[in-house]
Write an enzyme that holds these catalytic residues in place. Structure first.
Site, short mmCIF file in Angstrom:
data_model
loop_
_atom_site.label_atom_id
_atom_site.label_comp_id
_atom_site.label_asym_id
_atom_site.label_seq_id
_atom_site.Cartn_x
_atom_site.Cartn_y
_atom_site.Cartn_z
N SER A 312 0.27 -1.79 0.08
CA SER A 312 0.03 -0.23 0.17
C SER A 312 1.44 1.09 0.27
O SER A 312 1.65 1.01 -0.99
CB SER A 312 -0.87 0.19 1.16
OG SER A 312 -1.70 0.81 1.80
N LYS A 336 -1.19 -3.72 -3.21
CA LYS A 336 -2.67 -3.24 -3.34
C LYS A 336 -2.06 -2.07 -3.21
O LYS A 336 -1.60 -1.18 -3.02
CB LYS A 336 -2.14 -3.39 -1.45
CG LYS A 336 -3.21 -2.62 -1.04
CD LYS A 336 -3.71 -2.87 0.50
CE LYS A 336 -4.61 -2.50 1.15
NZ LYS A 336 -5.19 -0.61 0.43
N GLN A 340 -8.73 3.32 0.88
CA GLN A 340 -9.94 3.01 1.60
C GLN A 340 -9.95 4.76 2.12
O GLN A 340 -9.68 5.10 2.66
CB GLN A 340 -9.82 1.56 2.35
CG GLN A 340 -9.43 0.51 2.16
CD GLN A 340 -8.23 0.05 1.33
OE1 GLN A 340 -7.49 0.52 1.49
NE2 GLN A 340 -8.81 -0.13 0.16
#
Length: 484
Positions: A312, A336, A340
């Site tokens: 991420s 990733k 979010q």
């Protein structure tokens, strides 16, 4: 990677409307239903609900039927939570989640200060609770847990079928308590049994040091997570290193599971030269937002270390540095590429929903692929060894994954077990005896709890020795060449 509450103005504009809809819809229909009694909605009542919001009328009707006719009564809050969890589950996205009030409090604390648990970032992968990465210095790391380990059971309870939030609640627990984990590790045929003693997990996210090569000094900044204060601490430590006259910088995001988007953007502002692109964020309507650095010319070269546990926000930083011409060293990262947002509901629960995908400076989406390093290098095999069992004595003529793991450890400790296939033969026994003799242990050739503990301690020393860190040594070699 998370955008926490209203971190970015643009995200607020995109999401505040949809957040209000979710909150108002739940309050309007479930709130009315919670005070209702009698038959399920019929006639004028059902028509009224349908006319107000046809999409929600069915949900209201189902709620009434369950509450008024089900043999087994259920708490209203659990019914509502279950309905929301069901909606989120249909997204088929392991990173979207609904968190009740307690789960929300625990989640927020993990991004802010300290929390109690084993200290590992987990996700749902192929419906299995999978470790993204253990935190540096955490009980999980000390117990030998690794990225891609699947947690099958906690204290005998299977995690199969649980939501990620429910699974995490079983894994976490008060300081000092034990989590008996059944772990399936890639490459092994039998599950491992690992005991982790839960502890306070401080979110200490930046570690700095200097290394020298050929008379020059280089800075090394290890970032273990991108939390609220990470960028501030990174800035402080970078300033200290620059005052020492460093000729280059190594950024280490190995084992870093990610964190907050604004944190990595702030760090990108310090490292990406010539006002280069840090990342692009693409929303569901196709619109893109480009985040650029505010930095001018580069003062020195930079390299970045990645591995399978880099996910991420770590991949954003690695991708940004790679896009600026700096070298990425290590192994393929996690992959990733989504963003979010945590959206609070009116009862202090919250939804964590995937709202966008992020792209590297050149527009590449690395989701499920990861960042490919410029210099690929694996760590020694013994870096992947699991802890030896402390409840089972390993001895001559035994066979299985525990013995195979023992042989891997013996090889890493400089002893020669003769074979690595999991059969405890005479050569393996002799290697165990040699280790016991060197460490003033009873020379039995059997691996009991005391011998296993001594092997584990020695193995950790070897793993923590920078000379044995092949990826770090490669990074020092590359930065030395770049600086010259």
């Amino acid at each position: 990677m998370y955008i926490k509450r209203r971190t970015f103005f643009i995200i607020t504009l995109v999401l505040v409307f949809s957040t209000s809809i979710v909150t108002l819809a739940a309050a309007k229909f479930f709130g009315q239903a919670s005070g209702a009694r009698g038959n399920a909605p019929q006639g004028d009542d059902a028509q009224q609900q349908s006319s107000q919001n046809p999409d929600m009328a069915k949900v209201y009707e189902a709620y009434q039927l369950i509450e008024n006719t089900a043999l087994e009564k259920q708490d209203k809050t659990k019914l509502i939570d279950g309905a929301i969890e069901g909606m989120v589950k249909t997204l088929d996205d392991p990173f979207s989640d609904y968190m009740n009030q307690k789960e929300t409090k625990d989640f927020n604390s993990s991004l802010q200060s300290t929390f109690e648990g084993i200290g590992a970032e987990v996700t749902l992968k192929n419906e299995k609770v999978t470790i993204v990465s253990p935190f540096k210095g955490s009980p999980a790391e000390k117990a030998g847990l690794r990225p891609e380990d699947q947690i099958l059971k906690v204290n005998g309870k299977s995690l199969q079928g649980l939501s990620l939030s429910d699974a995490v609640m079983h894994i976490r627990g008060p300081k000092g308590t034990k989590a008996e984990l059944e772990i399936m590790r890639p490459g092994l045929s039998d599950p491992l049994h690992v005991t982790v003693v839960r502890d306070d997990i401080p979110v200490e996210t930046v570690y700095s040091e200097t290394v020298e090569r050929n008379g020059k000094k280089y800075g090394k900044l290890e970032v273990t997570q991108f939390s609220q204060d990470t960028a501030k601490h990174f800035t402080t430590e970078l300033n200290k290193l620059e005052k020492q006259g460093i000729s280059g910088l190594i950024v280490d995001v190995r084992g870093n599971p990610g964190g907050l988007l604004d944190s990595v953007v702030e760090i990108g502002n310090l490292l990406i030269p010539n006002k280069g692109v840090i990342l692009q964020v693409q929303y569901s309507d196709g619109k893109k937002e480009v985040f650029r650095s505010e930095k001018g010319e580069a003062k020195y070269p930079v390299v970045v270390l990645t591995d399978k546990g880099s996910a991420s926000a770590s991949e954003i930083l690695a991708g940004a540095l790679q896009g600026s011409g700096y070298k990425v060293i290590g192994t393929q990262s996690f992959g990733k590429g989504t963003v979010q947002n945590t959206m609070p509901l009116e009862d202090d629960s919250q939804l964590k929903i995937t709202v966008a995908k992020w792209l590297t400076p050149d527009g590449t989406w690395i989701h499920k692929k990861g960042i490919t390093p410029d210099v690929k290098i694996e760590q020694p095999d013994y870096f992947k060894a699991a802890p030896l069992p402390d409840k089972v004595e390993l001895k001559r003529d035994m066979n299985g994954s525990d013995v195979k793991n023992l042989q891997l450890i013996l090889k890493g400790l400089g002893q020669s077990p003769g074979r690595l296939d999991g059969y405890f033969d005479n050569r393996t026994e002799m290697a165990v005896k040699t280790f016991q003799s060197l460490h003033q242990l009873p020379v039995t050739g059997k691996v009991d709890k005391k011998t296993a503990g001594a092997m584990q301690e020695e193995l950790i020393k070897r793993i923590q020795d920078p000379k044995n860190d092949l990826q770090l040594q490669a990074a020092i070699e590359v930065i030395s060449k770049e600086a010259n």
